[in-house]
Design a protein around this motif. Structure first.
Motif, short mmCIF file in Angstrom:
data_model
loop_
_atom_site.label_atom_id
_atom_site.label_comp_id
_atom_site.label_asym_id
_atom_site.label_seq_id
_atom_site.Cartn_x
_atom_site.Cartn_y
_atom_site.Cartn_z
N ASP A 278 1.05 -1.01 0.24
CA ASP A 278 -0.21 0.44 -0.22
C ASP A 278 0.89 1.25 0.13
O ASP A 278 1.54 1.85 0.77
CB ASP A 278 -0.99 0.28 1.07
N TYR A 283 1.70 -0.60 4.33
CA TYR A 283 2.21 -1.96 4.83
C TYR A 283 2.00 -3.09 3.52
O TYR A 283 1.64 -2.19 2.72
CB TYR A 283 0.40 -2.17 5.32
N TYR A 285 1.31 -7.27 1.56
CA TYR A 285 -0.42 -7.71 1.79
C TYR A 285 0.00 -8.69 0.57
O TYR A 285 1.30 -8.58 -0.70
CB TYR A 285 -1.04 -6.89 1.23
N GLN A 309 -1.41 -9.90 6.06
CA GLN A 309 -0.55 -9.07 5.79
C GLN A 309 0.22 -8.13 7.26
O GLN A 309 -0.03 -9.10 7.76
CB GLN A 309 -1.82 -7.50 6.40
N LYS A 311 2.29 -5.89 9.09
CA LYS A 311 2.31 -3.68 9.15
C LYS A 311 4.47 -3.51 9.75
O LYS A 311 4.04 -3.05 9.29
CB LYS A 311 1.48 -3.69 10.60
N LEU A 367 -5.08 -11.82 7.57
CA LEU A 367 -6.23 -11.57 7.98
C LEU A 367 -7.25 -12.17 7.69
O LEU A 367 -8.52 -11.85 7.59
CB LEU A 367 -6.42 -10.07 6.46
N SER A 390 -3.07 -11.36 -3.76
CA SER A 390 -3.08 -10.37 -3.06
C SER A 390 -2.61 -9.27 -4.48
O SER A 390 -1.71 -8.89 -4.51
CB SER A 390 -2.88 -9.68 -1.96
N LEU A 414 -8.58 -2.72 -0.60
CA LEU A 414 -7.37 -3.53 -1.24
C LEU A 414 -8.53 -5.20 -2.24
O LEU A 414 -9.21 -5.65 -1.98
CB LEU A 414 -7.27 -4.53 0.28
N GLN A 433 -6.55 -0.64 9.65
CA GLN A 433 -6.02 -1.29 8.90
C GLN A 433 -6.25 -2.57 9.15
O GLN A 433 -5.43 -3.67 8.59
CB GLN A 433 -4.90 -0.85 8.25
#
Length: 903
Positions: A278, A283, A285, A309, A311, A367, A390, A414, A433
């Motif tokens: 992102d 972050y 994915y 995900q 972070k 996630l 993703s 997303l 998030q």
């Protein structure tokens, strides 16, 4: 179904064979609001979800061969690669695709390695750098190279400019996961995904942690679980101008930490095949392609795919953890002894093949995680084969002036997708998030051909590489597409209708425009081109006479008041007429009966142009289908659906075709190969249906077939029966024009199956082209299940009977031949009522041909037989079964299980 799993898309795709269709029906069902399927929360709550028909898909490049990854330049050029090494560019100015260079990559068999990925530099506009992830060889040594090249503004690749940025070791003999995706963050750090490069098959779909001697390629503890190995990871490096790289702050292990690699950002991955970052949050994915077990076992739980995900840097658990942080158990591959569960807070990697730290970081949660079966948390994701990937996080930019950019509704969404299940979802995260909700994208008109990579272009549109229908082959439907959004006026849809399209000159045809526009109130204009390339009419519904023989392509252009238009065409054939084929029979043409009987027939063919009817052009056959695809079966003279066979229909609805073809081999054997191998095996149905459900391998090579626990034993058996039937040499024996054939193949299945009698004739072509006419008689069992009725009026249909039948209620069986039928038997129950069943033809008030009184059976569970006489009115008719009881109470009179038509 048989031996799927292209090495888990070994390089790519995972899980194979089992359900879904080319697009699933997305269904809700969760009572947990956290996981409910609901519209995305948006910056402005007033934003409504755009209608699917406001999105259009444009094919930019077609007929690709295993397209892998794409990247978009700021000037609109679309670069993409194929696994075999082809590097292409699509130029939006010329709307053409050109091959730039074919890399001499090492692409092992059909399933892995080769060209794995590509990306462009964040400063591409000024430095023209491209990065490729590919399998390179130096003598007998192979490694994965991430190399940087320079390309000109005219798309000429400078081969001498190659700088190998980083190398990843590879055990080439292992037909397993290699990852290959690349992405950048806002600090110009490069993320690189690598698979665990481990043989998964002998682990039976559970954790590959084999610690026996000489089993180095059978354990992911040497790779994904090894802090000193680059495989099974997502790396993060900062490429430098001279072709070297530095290590950003914040990776999982500080530079200099003993027994670690500082490039590691994420560890504990199985096959992180597609990744994205992102741009706003930084972050990371990725979709995690999970293992194959369909059910829980002593050594661990079933397989899951994950959307993940990060972070910050972390360990995501493989091969010790799967799904929502569910630990596997210690397992001794020599003794089969099962030990304690692995510690989520810090597993110890005690493998003799581990060269890194023994104590590992705590495992992080995904996630979303989902299995082969329908997920209890996310039921809308469907079931069957899995291959999670993703895509990008979309950020709406009002400064972009392109009219096709994605709408503000998808701001901060997303986009995630599944190659095997063939869908794309938009996932919404909350203010922290974390996962909040998700919904299908373009559910009704996506027509996805297995999405392989998704990127947002500089114009705000979505660009998608679609791999095509079958894994491991050169698919004709593999393509590069662009998805645009139209928030304003939309082009109309042109559509032509005619009563007929074939005739003799002079041939007068009445055309009707069935065109429409989704924008209410738009005024449409019409241009018809019949012949000669000139507009022949501007009427909405014109007539035209074709005076000469020929094949004409009639064009219709429909334009709205703003100038947007669409076109369509219809072919008109002048100079021949369709043959006439009639099947005459003295036998009943709707039913077959419990005992063997003869079906007598005479096929009569007439053709206006053919002076002599050629016997060689007439094809007559009788085929028996043991089990049909639909309980509401077709009857009478009509074309038979190509998926009418039940087993064939199950395969058509599944993702079997992702890894199998009928006659050609892909990642799995062809169905014909399977049929030939098991042709004389009396236990084939049992053995193969079990294998479809449980998964397995070893028969057709090293690649395993995924488990399909969502399939019932009966359904799996029907799929096998269809496959085995492909080599039946006498399935459709040629019959003479006139004669008799014995109906005896149903004796073992009794009240199931259908006989399909087909007669087709192809004429000599007249003045233009040969035409074929086919007629079919479909014979169904004389014992008809009441719930298979074609029409209901004030009647409720259950899976096994008709109920809630009141005074005046009726149900209908259409197009029934009563020839040689003299009586009916009803199997019914009635708790407390007496009444009458009448049979009328062609309407509820039509000619009465049967009537019988029924009495209460005393209980709804008590079914008894009731006989009734019936008269044959001649010909075929719709039979209306009308239930009557004039005096009240007269509701809920009867339920009917079946009706038998007897001679």
């Amino acid at each position: 179904m048989f031996q799927i799993k292209p090495a888990k898309l070994y390089l790519t795709i995972v899980s194979a064979v089992a359900i879904t269709s080319a697009l699933l029906a997305f269904k809700t069902g969760s009572t947990d609001a956290k996981h409910a399927l609901k519209p995305l929360d948006t910056v402005k709550s007033s934003l409504k979800k755009p209608e699917d028909n406001r999105f259009t898909k444009t094919i930019l490049s077609n007929d690709l061969n295993e397209p892998i990854e794409l990247s978009l330049a700021p000037d609109g050029r679309v670069f993409f690669v194929e696994r075999a090494g082809n590097f292409y560019v699509y130029n939006p100015a010329t709307k053409k695709t050109s091959l730039i260079y074919k890399f001499p990559v090492k692409a092992v068999d059909k399933y892995l390695n080769g060209m794995l990925g590509m990306t462009i530099d964040p400063d591409f506009a000024s430095n023209n750098y491209l990065y490729f992830f590919y399998t390179a060889s130096a003598g007998n040594q192979y490694k994965q190279h991430i190399s940087r090249f320079k390309i000109s503004k005219t798309s000429v690749l400078d081969l001498k400019s190659e700088k190998v940025i980083i190398e990843v070791p590879i055990d080439l003999e292992v037909s397993a996961h290699t990852g290959g995706s690349m992405a950048w963050d806002k600090d110009k750090n490069l993320f690189i995904s690598t698979g665990d490069n481990t043989v998964p098959f002998e682990s039976q779909g559970y954790a590959p942690i084999d610690r026996r001697p000489n089993r180095v390629n059978y354990t992911a503890e040497r790779s994904a679980g090894n802090t000193n190995d680059l495989r099974g990871k997502i790396l993060r490096i900062h490429p430098e101008a001279d072709g070297s790289y530095t290590i950003p702050e914040g990776n999982l292990f500080p530079k200099g930490t003993e027994k670690t690699r500082p490039e590691i950002y994420v560890m504990g991955c199985r096959n992180p095949y597609r990744i994205s970052v992102d741009a706003a949050t930084g972050y990371l994915y990725w979709g995690e392609v999970g293992p194959d077990a369909g059910t829980d076992a002593a050594q661990g739980v079933r397989g899951y795919d994950e959307f993940n995900q990060a972070k910050k840097a972390g360990n995501y658990g493989w091969p010790y953890v799967i799904g929502n942080n569910i630990p596997y158990k210690e397992f001794d591959f020599a003794t089969k002894a099962v030990g304690a569960s692995f510690d989520l807070n810090g597993t110890e990697n005690n493998s003799p093949y581990n060269t890194g730290l023994q104590k590992l970081p705590a495992a992080q949660k995904p996630l979303v995680a989902y299995p082969y079966n329908k997920s209890e948390e996310y039921p809308f994701l469907g079931e069957g084969g899995r291959c999670a990937m993703s895509g990008p996080v979309y950020h709406y930019d009002p400064a972009i002036k392109a009219t096709g950019k994605m709408p503000e509704y998808y701001d901060k969404a997303l986009f995630v997708y599944d190659w095997m299940r063939n869908w794309i979802f938009a996932m919404r995260l909350d203010e922290n998030q974390n996962y909040k909700s998700m919904e299908p994208f373009m559910e009704s008109n996506g027509d996805f051909r297995r999405p392989m990579d998704i990127e947002v272009g500089p114009d705000g549109s979505l660009y998608i590489l679609e791999y095509g229908s079958v894994y491991g082959i050169d698919n004709v439907d593999a393509r590069l597409v662009r998805i645009d959004f139209n928030g304003g006026n939309r082009a109309p849809f042109a559509k032509i209708a005619t009563n007929d399209t074939i005739g003799l000159a002079p041939y007068k045809v009445s055309f009707a425009s069935k065109s429409y526009d989704n924008d209410t109130g738009d005024k449409l204009s019409y241009q018809w081109t019949f012949e000669g390339g000139k507009v022949g009419s501007t009427a909405e519904n014109p007539e035209h006479t074709f005076k000469k023989n020929g094949i004409y392509k009639v064009l219709l252009k429909v334009t709205d008041q703003s100038g947007k238009f669409s076109t369509t065409s219809k072919v008109i054939k002048v100079g021949n007429t369709m043959p006439q084929v009639a099947i005459n029979t003295s036998s009943n043409s709707t039913f077959f009966f419990p005992k063997a009987s003869a079906f007598s027939y005479n096929v009569v063919v007439k053709d206006r142009e053919d002076k002599v009817i050629s016997p060689a052009r007439l094809k007559v056959s009788m085929n028996y289908i043991a089990k049909v695809a639909s309980t509401q079966a077709l009857i009478g003279h009509q074309e038979i659906s190509p998926t009418y066979n039940f087993g064939k229909s199950l395969i058509a609805k599944s993702d079997c075709k992702a890894c199998h073809q009928v006659n050609a081999k892909s990642v799995g054997p062809s169905f014909m190969q399977v049929a030939k191998r098991y042709a004389t095996n009396k236990s084939a149905v049992t053995v193969l249906s079990k294998k479809i459900i449980a998964g397995g391998g070893g028969v057709w090579g090293e690649h395993s077939m995924s488990a399909h626990p969502q399939l019932s034993r009966d359904d799996a058996s029907e799929m096998v029966k269809y496959i085995l039937s492909l080599t039946a040499t006498a399935a459709n024996p040629a019959l003479p024009k006139q004669g008799s054939t014995t109906l005896n193949k149903h004796l073992t299945t009794r009240d199931q199956g259908r006989y399909v009698f087909t007669a087709s004739y192809t004429d000599n072509g007249g003045a233009i082209t040969p035409l074929t006419k086919k007629e079919t008689i479909l014979l169904r069992p004389a014992k008809v299940q009441a719930e298979d009725a074609d029409l209901l009026n004030n009647v409720q249909r259950s899976e096994t009977y008709l109920g809630s039948i009141h005074n005046g209620s009726y149900f209908v069986f259409k197009n029934i031949d009563l020839k040689n039928i003299s009586r009916l038997t009803y199997n019914y129950a009635s708790a407390q009522h007496n009444g009458t069943i009448e049979v009328h033809i062609d309407s509820a008030e039509g000619l009465l041909i049967s009537t019988v009184d029924f009495s209460t059976t005393g209980d709804w569970k008590k079914y008894v037989d009731l006989n009734a006489q019936i008269k044959n009115p001649g010909g075929r008719h719709d039979l209306y079964f009308v239930v009557k009881k004039a005096s009240k109470p007269n509701n809920d009179l009867i339920s009917i299980d079946w009706i038998n038509f007897a001679q």
